[in-house]
Design an enzyme around this catalytic site. Structure first.
Site, PDB file in Angstrom:
ATOM      1  N   ALA A  72      18.153  -0.996  -5.402  1.00 50.75           N
ATOM      2  CA  ALA A  72      17.596   0.256  -5.922  1.00 50.75           C
ATOM      3  C   ALA A  72      16.406  -0.040  -6.826  1.00 50.75           C
ATOM      4  CB  ALA A  72      18.675   1.010  -6.692  1.00 50.75           C
ATOM      5  N   SER A 115      10.352 -10.094  -5.636  1.00 51.61           N
ATOM      6  CA  SER A 115       9.169  -9.860  -4.809  1.00 51.61           C
ATOM      7  C   SER A 115       8.149 -10.963  -4.982  1.00 51.61           C
ATOM      8  CB  SER A 115       8.545  -8.533  -5.230  1.00 51.61           C
ATOM      9  OG  SER A 115       7.284  -8.369  -4.647  1.00 51.61           O
ATOM     10  N   TYR A 139       4.561  -3.221 -11.244  1.00 51.47           N
ATOM     11  CA  TYR A 139       5.667  -3.475 -10.315  1.00 51.47           C
ATOM     12  C   TYR A 139       6.091  -4.943 -10.366  1.00 51.47           C
ATOM     13  CZ  TYR A 139       8.036  -4.411  -5.910  1.00 51.47           C
ATOM     14  OH  TYR A 139       8.932  -4.846  -4.974  1.00 51.47           O
ATOM     15  N   LYS A 143       9.657  -6.956 -11.881  1.00 54.00           N
ATOM     16  CA  LYS A 143      10.482  -7.912 -11.126  1.00 54.00           C
ATOM     17  C   LYS A 143      10.601  -9.232 -11.894  1.00 54.00           C
ATOM     18  CE  LYS A 143      11.388  -5.294  -7.569  1.00 54.00           C
ATOM     19  NZ  LYS A 143      12.757  -4.922  -7.175  1.00 54.00           N
TER      20      LYS A 143
HETATM   21  N1  UFG Z   1      -3.320  -2.150   3.728  1.00 52.95           N
HETATM   22  C1  UFG Z   1      -4.452  -1.541   4.245  1.00 52.95           C
HETATM   23  N2  UFG Z   1      -4.377  -0.218   4.565  1.00 52.95           N
HETATM   24  C2  UFG Z   1      -3.243   0.531   4.382  1.00 52.95           C
HETATM   25  C3  UFG Z   1      -2.098  -0.108   3.861  1.00 52.95           C
HETATM   26  C4  UFG Z   1      -2.166  -1.455   3.541  1.00 52.95           C
HETATM   27  O1  UFG Z   1      -5.490  -2.162   4.403  1.00 52.95           O
HETATM   28  O2  UFG Z   1      -3.266   1.743   4.671  1.00 52.95           O
HETATM   29  C5  UFG Z   1      -3.373  -3.601   3.420  1.00 52.95           C
HETATM   30  C6  UFG Z   1      -3.090  -3.933   1.963  1.00 52.95           C
HETATM   31  O3  UFG Z   1      -4.257  -3.854   1.183  1.00 52.95           O
HETATM   32  C7  UFG Z   1      -2.523  -5.353   2.085  1.00 52.95           C
HETATM   33  C8  UFG Z   1      -1.773  -5.322   3.426  1.00 52.95           C
HETATM   34  O4  UFG Z   1      -2.353  -4.232   4.139  1.00 52.95           O
HETATM   35  O5  UFG Z   1      -3.547  -6.295   2.182  1.00 52.95           O
HETATM   36  C9  UFG Z   1      -0.294  -5.089   3.298  1.00 52.95           C
HETATM   37  O6  UFG Z   1      -0.072  -3.914   2.513  1.00 52.95           O
HETATM   38  P1  UFG Z   1       1.363  -3.245   2.354  1.00 52.95           P
HETATM   39  O7  UFG Z   1       1.158  -2.015   1.515  1.00 52.95           O
HETATM   40  O8  UFG Z   1       2.010  -3.078   3.665  1.00 52.95           O
HETATM   41  O9  UFG Z   1       2.181  -4.331   1.559  1.00 52.95           O
HETATM   42  P2  UFG Z   1       1.873  -5.029   0.160  1.00 52.95           P
HETATM   43  O10 UFG Z   1       1.519  -6.442   0.475  1.00 52.95           O
HETATM   44  O11 UFG Z   1       0.951  -4.266  -0.686  1.00 52.95           O
HETATM   45  O12 UFG Z   1       3.281  -4.850  -0.550  1.00 52.95           O
HETATM   46  C10 UFG Z   1       4.332  -5.672  -0.281  1.00 52.95           C
HETATM   47  C11 UFG Z   1       5.628  -5.012  -0.660  1.00 52.95           C
HETATM   48  C12 UFG Z   1       5.683  -4.781  -2.134  1.00 52.95           C
HETATM   49  C13 UFG Z   1       5.364  -6.064  -2.841  1.00 52.95           C
HETATM   50  C14 UFG Z   1       4.054  -6.606  -2.397  1.00 52.95           C
HETATM   51  C15 UFG Z   1       3.674  -7.913  -3.057  1.00 52.95           C
HETATM   52  O13 UFG Z   1       5.760  -3.782  -0.002  1.00 52.95           O
HETATM   53  O14 UFG Z   1       6.964  -4.349  -2.495  1.00 52.95           O
HETATM   54  O15 UFG Z   1       4.128  -6.842  -1.014  1.00 52.95           O
HETATM   55  O16 UFG Z   1       2.329  -7.841  -3.428  1.00 52.95           O
HETATM   56  F1  UFG Z   1       5.289  -5.857  -4.157  1.00 52.95           F
END
Ligand code: UFG
Length: 323
Positions: A72, A115, A139, A143
């Site tokens: 959660a 994370s 965030y 963690k």
């Molecule tokens: N991205 C885009 N366009 C979008 C969504 C994402 O270009 O519409 C890019 C982001 O900038 C990033 C990659 O795609 O480079 C992945 O993005 P996500 O949002 O899918 O995932 P994140 O890496 O931001 O997040 C994940 C987990 C989080 C964790 C994080 C660690 O979901 O819980 O990794 O940085 F905190």
């Protein structure tokens, strides 16, 4: 019985499925703020918030809990930048409540959803667990703070824990009963697939000027079922008397946003229009795990070692969801 907080959510529900498959009894506590009632695969379900100490007390009194898997949490990096108060209250305060309830009831085993966001901008790739932690977002800081809390509670109160630092969870249950479903959706793969389905006009690529081979962000995508299985192995490690540990969970391979889009084009056979957009606050350029410690010590081995079959499971789920 295992208490799974957040067991109606994306990763939590997949972990509950693996626990049940391994013969555990499970009670889920989830406030359904982002989880889904139909994802709760156990008959034992309590709807409520981990910030509610009184409710936690009731749950620990009502069920013979031997260990806690704690999913959660609020999970969006950009949202945590805009609204840190909620992130500290739920991710730190809520977790502290759960640990206090465990302490009051003599429950000693804890598996924590940490994370890769604890690392911040990596100094080397792939990232081992002893890499310095300098989170770039509230965030990630929540963690890291919980990991510090856990180390103190372990030392003082005999709680044993495994902290699992997830890289990017992706894909869906290959049997198709549960899957990735966030509202609003913020994660790359489901967004790209919604573009492929015609639910969105284009993908916004957040940042094309990173110091990566094609300028877009690089991430290590791990299949959610492989991630879920690691939780069962972590629990067995603790049940077997194993010491408190921190493990990275990823496949050890990075894909850029453009590479993810290419794989999605191949899997779906559809057009995926792109628009270049500014960087998203709090995003590191590259995050790739060194998962060798989990493989060596837990005997964990991902079944999905390539992005294409991961995207196939995501695509199957999404088409079913919109059918
Ligand atoms: N991205 C885009 N366009 C979008 C969504 C994402 O270009 O519409 C890019 C982001 O900038 C990033 C990659 O795609 O480079 C992945 O993005 P996500 O949002 O899918 O995932 P994140 O890496 O931001 O997040 C994940 C987990 C989080 C964790 C994080 C660690 O979901 O819980 O990794 O940085 F905190």
């Amino acid at each position: 019985m295992i208490l799974v907080t957040g067991g109606a959510g994306y990763i939590g529900s997949h972990a509950v499925k693996e626990l049940l498959r391994s013969g555990y009894e499970v009670v889920v506590l989830d406030d359904l703020s982002s989880g889904h009632r139909e994802f709760v695969l156990t008959p034992h379900f309590i709807q409520g918030d981990i910030r509610d100490r009184g409710l936690l007390e009731k749950v620990f009194r009502a069920f013979p809990i031997s260990a806690v898997m704690h999913f959660a949490a609020l999970t969006s990096v950009p949202e945590s930048v805009a609204d840190p108060a909620s992130y500290y209250a739920v991710n730190f305060g809520g977790t502290w409540n759960v640990l206090e309830a465990m302490r009051a009831h003599g429950v000693k085993l804890f598996v924590f959803s940490s994370s890769a966001a604890v690392y911040g901008d990596p100094k080397k790739i792939p990232i081992p667990e002893d890499h310095p932690t300098q989170p770039k977002s509230p965030y990630g800081r929540t963690k890291r703070m919980v990991e510090e809390l856990l180390a103190d509670y372990a030392q003082a109160y005999g709680i044993r824990y495994v902290s699992l630092r997830y890289f990017n969870a992706a894909g869906s249950d290959p049997e198709g009963t549960i899957g990735e479903w966030h509202e609003p959706e913020r994660h790359l793969i489901p967004i790209v697939l919604e573009v492929a389905l015609g639910k969105r006009p284009y993908l916004e690529v957040f940042g094309t000027d990173y110091e990566t081979p094609d300028g877009t962000g690089v991430r290590d995508y791990i299949h959610v079922t492989d991630l879920a299985w690691a939780h069962v192995l972590a629990l067995k490690h603790l049940e077997g008397g194993g010491e408190s540990r921190v493990y990275n969970l990823g496949i050890g391979r990075g894909y850029s946003v453009r590479e993810v889009v290419e794989v999605c084009r191949r899997v779906t056979g559809r057009e995926i229009p792109l628009r270049e957009a500014p960087r998203r606050p709090g995003d590191p350029a590259i995050l790739v795990a060194d998962p060798s410690r989990a493989m060596r010590e837990l005997g964990w081995k991902p079944k999905f070692t390539d992005l294409e079959p991961i995207v196939e499971t995501a695509w199957r789920w999404l088409r079913k969801k919109y059918a």
